[in-house]
Scaffold this active site. Structure first.
Site, mmCIF file in Angstrom:
data_model
loop_
_atom_site.group_PDB
_atom_site.id
_atom_site.type_symbol
_atom_site.label_atom_id
_atom_site.label_comp_id
_atom_site.label_asym_id
_atom_site.label_seq_id
_atom_site.Cartn_x
_atom_site.Cartn_y
_atom_site.Cartn_z
ATOM 1 N N GLY A 164 0.789 -1.226 0.000
ATOM 2 C CA GLY A 164 0.000 0.000 0.000
ATOM 3 C C GLY A 164 0.818 1.271 0.000
ATOM 4 N N GLY A 165 2.131 1.158 -0.237
ATOM 5 C CA GLY A 165 2.928 2.363 -0.429
ATOM 6 C C GLY A 165 3.672 2.858 0.814
ATOM 7 N N GLU A 200 13.594 -2.668 -6.318
ATOM 8 C CA GLU A 200 13.000 -2.831 -7.655
ATOM 9 C C GLU A 200 13.402 -1.638 -8.510
ATOM 10 O OE1 GLU A 200 8.716 -2.800 -7.714
ATOM 11 O OE2 GLU A 200 8.580 -4.760 -6.770
ATOM 12 N N GLU A 275 -2.789 -5.997 -8.262
ATOM 13 C CA GLU A 275 -2.421 -4.616 -8.602
ATOM 14 C C GLU A 275 -1.262 -4.616 -9.592
ATOM 15 O OE1 GLU A 275 -3.463 -2.153 -4.524
ATOM 16 O OE2 GLU A 275 -1.385 -2.364 -5.132
ATOM 17 N N GLU A 288 1.373 -5.935 -6.370
ATOM 18 C CA GLU A 288 1.047 -6.744 -5.194
ATOM 19 C C GLU A 288 -0.386 -7.235 -5.303
ATOM 20 O OE1 GLU A 288 0.219 -3.591 -1.686
ATOM 21 O OE2 GLU A 288 2.202 -3.410 -2.559
ATOM 22 N N ARG A 292 -8.284 -9.080 0.009
ATOM 23 C CA ARG A 292 -9.519 -8.661 0.683
ATOM 24 C C ARG A 292 -10.452 -8.069 -0.354
ATOM 25 N NH1 ARG A 292 -5.827 -4.469 1.022
ATOM 26 N NH2 ARG A 292 -6.594 -2.631 -0.074
ATOM 27 N N ARG A 338 -14.506 9.061 -3.671
ATOM 28 C CA ARG A 338 -14.550 8.856 -2.222
ATOM 29 C C ARG A 338 -14.805 10.203 -1.551
ATOM 30 N NH1 ARG A 338 -9.888 4.494 -0.537
ATOM 31 N NH2 ARG A 338 -10.034 3.182 -2.391
HETATM 32 C C1 MV4 Z 1 6.173 1.266 -7.482
HETATM 33 C C2 MV4 Z 1 6.184 2.454 -8.224
HETATM 34 C C3 MV4 Z 1 7.087 2.578 -9.244
HETATM 35 N N1 MV4 Z 1 7.977 1.589 -9.478
HETATM 36 N N2 MV4 Z 1 7.073 0.319 -7.749
HETATM 37 C C4 MV4 Z 1 2.713 2.490 -4.458
HETATM 38 C C5 MV4 Z 1 1.820 1.597 -3.699
HETATM 39 C C6 MV4 Z 1 2.509 0.312 -3.584
HETATM 40 N N3 MV4 Z 1 1.573 -0.751 -3.819
HETATM 41 C C7 MV4 Z 1 3.598 0.349 -4.599
HETATM 42 N N4 MV4 Z 1 3.606 1.671 -5.155
HETATM 43 C C8 MV4 Z 1 4.425 1.998 -6.164
HETATM 44 N N5 MV4 Z 1 5.308 1.057 -6.491
HETATM 45 C C9 MV4 Z 1 7.949 0.493 -8.726
HETATM 46 N N6 MV4 Z 1 8.857 -0.465 -8.964
HETATM 47 C C10 MV4 Z 1 5.262 3.434 -7.914
HETATM 48 C C11 MV4 Z 1 4.417 3.235 -6.867
HETATM 49 C C12 MV4 Z 1 3.579 4.354 -6.563
HETATM 50 C C13 MV4 Z 1 2.239 4.340 -6.797
HETATM 51 C C14 MV4 Z 1 1.628 3.229 -7.290
HETATM 52 C C15 MV4 Z 1 0.297 3.207 -7.520
HETATM 53 C C16 MV4 Z 1 -0.436 4.340 -7.236
HETATM 54 C C17 MV4 Z 1 0.147 5.470 -6.726
HETATM 55 C C18 MV4 Z 1 1.487 5.487 -6.500
HETATM 56 C C19 MV4 Z 1 2.052 6.629 -6.015
HETATM 57 C C20 MV4 Z 1 3.356 6.636 -5.796
HETATM 58 C C21 MV4 Z 1 4.129 5.499 -6.065
#
Ligand code: MV4
Length: 444
Positions: A164-165, A200, A275, A288, A292, A338
């Site tokens: 979830g970040g 990553e 996701e 990920e 749920r 939301r």
């Molecule tokens: C990332 C990414 C860019 N590259 N992974 C944010 C939530 C978490 N599930 C993983 N996230 C991210 N992973 C890599 N390798 C960018 C994000 C990310 C993001 C992802 C989805 C929605 C909003 C976001 C905001 C900032 C970063």
């Protein structure tokens, strides 16, 4: 089918689950904190049990109190909703040990997908693309420096037990690595009780596209298409829509097939979400799995006509999926906003008493909420007070309809994010579908 389900949650999702139970002919038990005794989920359930004082840690996260309530009320299953105990493998295990069906995946599936390195390994074996990265935890700055150079900057450091970040660090150059690497480990330890991190390749300005999956206990798995959740602020989604404006039918099938393969690979049963990040060139990468039901499930319900919560309950009761993949047709376009009790500029919580309330209506408008006139929005919990969902034939019409519905929505006495959503619905980039996860940051 179950006789009686205890709902281990509050707010709109508790109501959503009660509605599904009523339509299935299943009795419901609400649990609530002392602060929530006037809440709608308590009034609408067949019975209710107070499980503790207002702080979530003492009530909605109190496993003993919830299990006791289920035993006293003679429930045969527990629905955890989202948040709280919904992705807690230990809770899923305890439910089963107490003879209560946990309405969700097995504890093993929750654990497997909760470990982000194992999740990456599992989906890779199923042929699902992931971003280049480490197959194991990275323990030292020296290892991190070497690996980052191999992968190439920018890279992202993520908590293995995270999701979830939270606790992620983006690193653009080797000089910045030591501090950010150490910070990521400290935050992982503080946030998840485990300092393990992995690395990553960082994907810049991706869209967040997720696939809803549904798997029964008999090996049948289907997907319900995608949701685009790119409109986020600090990892909080604010607007979701289906379908994703840039997916082609071919890409949708590829992502859907990957999501189904990954779901099978982890032996999953229940509803869930894969996701993905979608880059500028429409390459997609597994990020990920959420084990749920999600806040934004209604947009998928609106475009498929499938009641995701009823299906989830049927799956937990051992029934076979009632749909084949070929039965699933995506029809029209749905958007969810939301509505949070927050200052619409600063996004700071704004709890208090609602003094004047009118909900929008008409064709293609759905409001999933638990608030009413004179209800006091509590400071103890999440600030989301409603989800406004619209459905229309085209994306353009859905945006117009959302604007119309937002104009009709009257919530007085507190501040809400309605004015924020009104601005987005008239934003040219949003209207053109030209958004990514960096969209909101660029607005300021
Ligand atoms: C990332 C990414 C860019 N590259 N992974 C944010 C939530 C978490 N599930 C993983 N996230 C991210 N992973 C890599 N390798 C960018 C994000 C990310 C993001 C992802 C989805 C929605 C909003 C976001 C905001 C900032 C970063």
């Amino acid at each position: 089918m179950f006789h009686k389900i205890l709902i281990a949650n509050r707010g709109e999702i508790a109501l959503r689950i009660i509605r599904a139970c009523k339509e299935l002919g299943v009795l419901t038990v609400a649990v609530h904190s002392t602060a929530d005794s006037e809440s709608l989920h308590v009034k609408l359930a067949d019975q209710s049990v107070c499980i503790g004082p207002p702080p979530s840690a003492d009530s909605y996260l109190n496993m003993k109190a919830i299990i006791s309530a289920a035993e006293v009320a003679d429930a045969d299953a527990i629905h955890p909703g989202y948040g709280f105990l919904s992705e807690n493998a230990e809770f899923a295990e305890i439910c089963e040990q107490c003879g209560l069906t946990f309405i969700g995946p097995s504890a093993e599936s929750i654990r497997l997908m909760g470990d982000k390195i194992q999740a990456r390994q599992t989906v890779t074996a199923a042929g699902v693309p992931i971003l280049p990265g480490t197959k194991e935890n990275v323990a030292t700055v020296e290892d991190a420096t070497r690996i980052a150079a191999e992968i190439g900057y920018p890279i992202i450091v993520k908590a293995t037990a995270g999701g979830g970040g939270r606790g992620m660090k983006v690193v653009h150059s080797p000089v910045a690595l030591p501090n950010l690497f150490a910070a990521a480990r400290t935050e992982a330890k503080a946030g998840f009780g485990n300092p393990d991190v992995y690395i990553e390749k960082f994907c810049e300005q991706p869209r967040h596209v997720e696939i809803q999956v549904m798997a029964d206990k008999h090996g049948n798995v289907i997907h319900l298409g995608e949701r685009d959740c790119s409109i986020q602020r600090r990892h909080q989604k604010l607007i979701e829509e289906a379908p994703c404006p840039v997916l082609t039918p071919k890409l949708r099938k590829q992502m859907g097939d990957c999501a189904v393969a990954a779901t099978k690979a982890c032996g999953y049963s229940s509803v869930g979400t894969m996701e993905f990040l979608l880059d500028k060139n429409l390459n997609f990468y597994f990020m990920e799995m959420n084990t749920r039901v999600q806040v934004e499930h209604p947009v998928t319900e609106m475009v498929t006509g499938v009641d995701i919560i009823k299906e989830q309950i049927r799956i937990a009761a051992g029934e076979k999926l009632r749909f084949k993949q070929s039965d699933i047709k995506i029809s029209g376009h749905a958007i969810e906003c939301r509505i949070n009790a927050e200052d619409p500029e600063k996004f700071t919580p704004f709890p208090g008493k609602i003094d004047g309330y009118h909900t929008p209506g008409g064709l293609g408008v759905r409001v999933d909420s638990f608030v009413y006139d004179q209800y006091t929005v509590l400071p103890h919990y999440d600030s989301m007070i409603a989800k406004l969902i619209v459905h229309a034939e085209t994306r353009k019409e859905a945006i117009t309809r959302m604007g119309r519905a937002l104009d009709e929505y009257i919530i007085e006495g507190i501040k809400t994010t309605i004015p924020f959503h009104q601005k987005i619905m008239s934003n040219t980039d949003f209207i053109e579908g030209n958004v990514d996860t960096g969209f909101l940051e660029r607005q300021a």
